[in-house]
Design a protein around this motif. Structure first.
Motif, mmCIF file in Angstrom:
data_model
loop_
_atom_site.group_PDB
_atom_site.id
_atom_site.type_symbol
_atom_site.label_atom_id
_atom_site.label_comp_id
_atom_site.label_asym_id
_atom_site.label_seq_id
_atom_site.Cartn_x
_atom_site.Cartn_y
_atom_site.Cartn_z
ATOM 1 N N LEU A 12 0.755 -1.024 0.194
ATOM 2 C CA LEU A 12 -0.038 -0.072 0.078
ATOM 3 C C LEU A 12 0.779 1.232 -0.039
ATOM 4 C CD1 LEU A 12 -3.304 0.630 2.083
ATOM 5 C CD2 LEU A 12 -1.606 2.478 1.622
ATOM 6 N N ILE A 13 0.761 2.241 -1.097
ATOM 7 C CA ILE A 13 1.616 3.113 -1.266
ATOM 8 C C ILE A 13 0.891 4.267 -0.506
ATOM 9 C CG2 ILE A 13 2.989 4.505 -2.856
ATOM 10 C CD1 ILE A 13 3.265 2.110 -4.585
ATOM 11 N N ALA A 14 1.362 5.080 0.347
ATOM 12 C CA ALA A 14 1.100 6.455 0.834
ATOM 13 C C ALA A 14 2.070 7.349 0.855
ATOM 14 C CB ALA A 14 0.103 6.126 2.314
ATOM 15 N N ALA A 15 3.194 7.358 0.086
ATOM 16 C CA ALA A 15 4.273 8.115 0.075
ATOM 17 C C ALA A 15 3.879 9.340 -0.727
ATOM 18 C CB ALA A 15 5.221 7.561 -0.673
ATOM 19 N N PRO A 16 4.565 10.497 -0.612
ATOM 20 C CA PRO A 16 4.352 11.604 -1.403
ATOM 21 C C PRO A 16 4.057 11.264 -2.785
ATOM 22 C CG PRO A 16 6.062 12.062 0.252
ATOM 23 C CD PRO A 16 5.878 10.473 0.386
ATOM 24 N N ASP A 17 3.299 12.456 -3.647
ATOM 25 C CA ASP A 17 2.947 12.030 -4.746
ATOM 26 C C ASP A 17 3.873 11.666 -5.656
ATOM 27 O OD1 ASP A 17 0.418 12.783 -3.542
ATOM 28 O OD2 ASP A 17 0.132 14.241 -4.651
ATOM 29 N N ARG A 18 4.831 12.274 -5.792
ATOM 30 C CA ARG A 18 6.187 12.316 -6.754
ATOM 31 C C ARG A 18 6.841 10.781 -6.739
ATOM 32 N NH1 ARG A 18 8.151 15.071 -2.497
ATOM 33 N NH2 ARG A 18 10.302 14.502 -1.542
ATOM 34 N N PHE A 19 6.390 9.916 -5.588
ATOM 35 C CA PHE A 19 7.303 8.704 -5.533
ATOM 36 C C PHE A 19 6.202 7.697 -6.275
ATOM 37 C CE2 PHE A 19 9.390 10.927 -2.139
ATOM 38 C CZ PHE A 19 10.578 11.058 -2.653
#
Length: 333
Positions: free
Chosen positions: A70-77
């Motif tokens: 589940l990806i909740a990193a900053p948008d650019r990543f």
């Protein structure tokens, strides 16, 4: 066996997802919390019972002890990490946007199609919100006749300090873009963006968008990131035979001092708590069943495509045509 999930990003969204996965979603083992800030990752892991922490998202994705990401990193990543998950053959739930750039979305589409399996779900959780689901059910039943318009309102208390002018379109409005396509079963063909006269052009200032669909329907979207009074999302479908409006959940109202009062949440989390819960459950169930759920990578591409056109319309003060690449047969079902 329980699905071993890694959450990448331990900020507000990542921490909320970790909590839901640990306490509200059956069949999940919260295995890793990953964040550039190890102290923050450890705090979230300890709070929700994750087994490990990491500061290296690519190694987490490659780890054979992880089944899904589940990806909740900053948008650019988002794009880089989603591509890594596809390369590893692992299902991924990526918070919106799939990428801030349509070219990166296209790369994800190509990678997923090459992999031969739908692995990506995009976090457009409104598709699981009971109010939107009910309005769509009413529309699909034919009660309203043909849909002609969809009115959307998206208001926040105040824009964060790092908010830039275009982010009302690129960050806030994509939820509206996706839910309108989903509600009306139609793609957009054009967008016009207006800024109210006399309003200072500060980050988060109110914008009004008008979009036309390929079926000739109109969608209008008000985005106001500095509404001051509370978090407020509204919607109304206008059909040939009637209308249907969202009704936000209200647990209580107060009658006192000659007033009738209801309260607003400070941000999106209370309003869409149930939507996030249902989304995450659907994601885990889709992995077990092999039947994709929610918004896919094609939907993520469309939201970004629409946002880019909207930013162009704002700067040019002209109506901008929206043109997508042909839809791959891979996403037809």
């Amino acid at each position: 066996m329980a699905l071993r999930v890694a959450v990448i990003g331990a900020g507000i969204m990542g921490a909320d997802h970790a909590r839901l996965l640990a306490s509200e979603v059956p069949g999940v083992k919260l295995e890793v919390i990953c964040d550039a800030d190890e102290t923050r990752a450890r705090a979230v892991a300890d709070l929700h019972g994750a087994n490990h922490v990491s500061t290296d998202p690519l190694s987490v994705i490659a780890d054979k002890a992880i089944d899904a990401v589940l990806i909740a990193a900053p948008d650019r990543f988002h794009a880089e990490l989603t591509l890594a998950a596809i390369a590893a053959g692992k299902p991924v739930l990526c918070e919106k946007p799939l990428s801030p750039e349509k070219k990166e979305c296209l790369a994800i589409l190509a990678a997923e199609e090459k992999a031969g399996k739908r692995l990506v779900q995009v976090g457009f959780m409104r598709r699981f919100d009971p109010s939107y689901v009910e309005v769509k059910s009413i529309l699909n039943a034919g009660t309203l006749g043909r849909a002609m318009m969809f009115h959307c309102i998206h208001r926040n208390v105040s824009a964060p300090s790092n908010f830039e002018g275009h982010m009302a379109i690129s960050s806030s409005a994509p939820h509206e873009f996706d839910i309108a396509r989903w509600m009306l079963d139609a793609d957009f063909t054009s967008v016009t963006v207006y800024r109210p006269g006399g309003v200072k052009a500060v980050p988060g200032a109110a914008l009004f968008m008008v979009l036309e669909t390929a079926a000739g329907q109109l969608v209008n979207i008000e985005v106001n990131n500095n509404a001051a009074y509370g978090y407020d999302v509204r919607g109304e479908v206008v059909g040939e035979k009637g209308t249907a409006s969202l009704r936000s959940p209200i647990n209580a109202e107060t009658n006192a001092a000659l007033q009738n009062l209801t309260s607003y949440a400070a941000d999106w989390r209370p309003r869409f708590e149930e939507a996030y819960r249902r989304q995450n459950i659907a994601w885990v169930q889709s992995i077990s069943s092999g039947k994709p759920a929610g918004a896919n990578a094609w939907d993520g591409y469309w939201a970004t495509l629409t946002a880019e056109a909207g930013i162009q319309a704002l700067s040019s003060k002209q109506t901008v045509a929206i043109s997508a690449v042909p839809k791959p047969k891979f996403y037809a079902a």
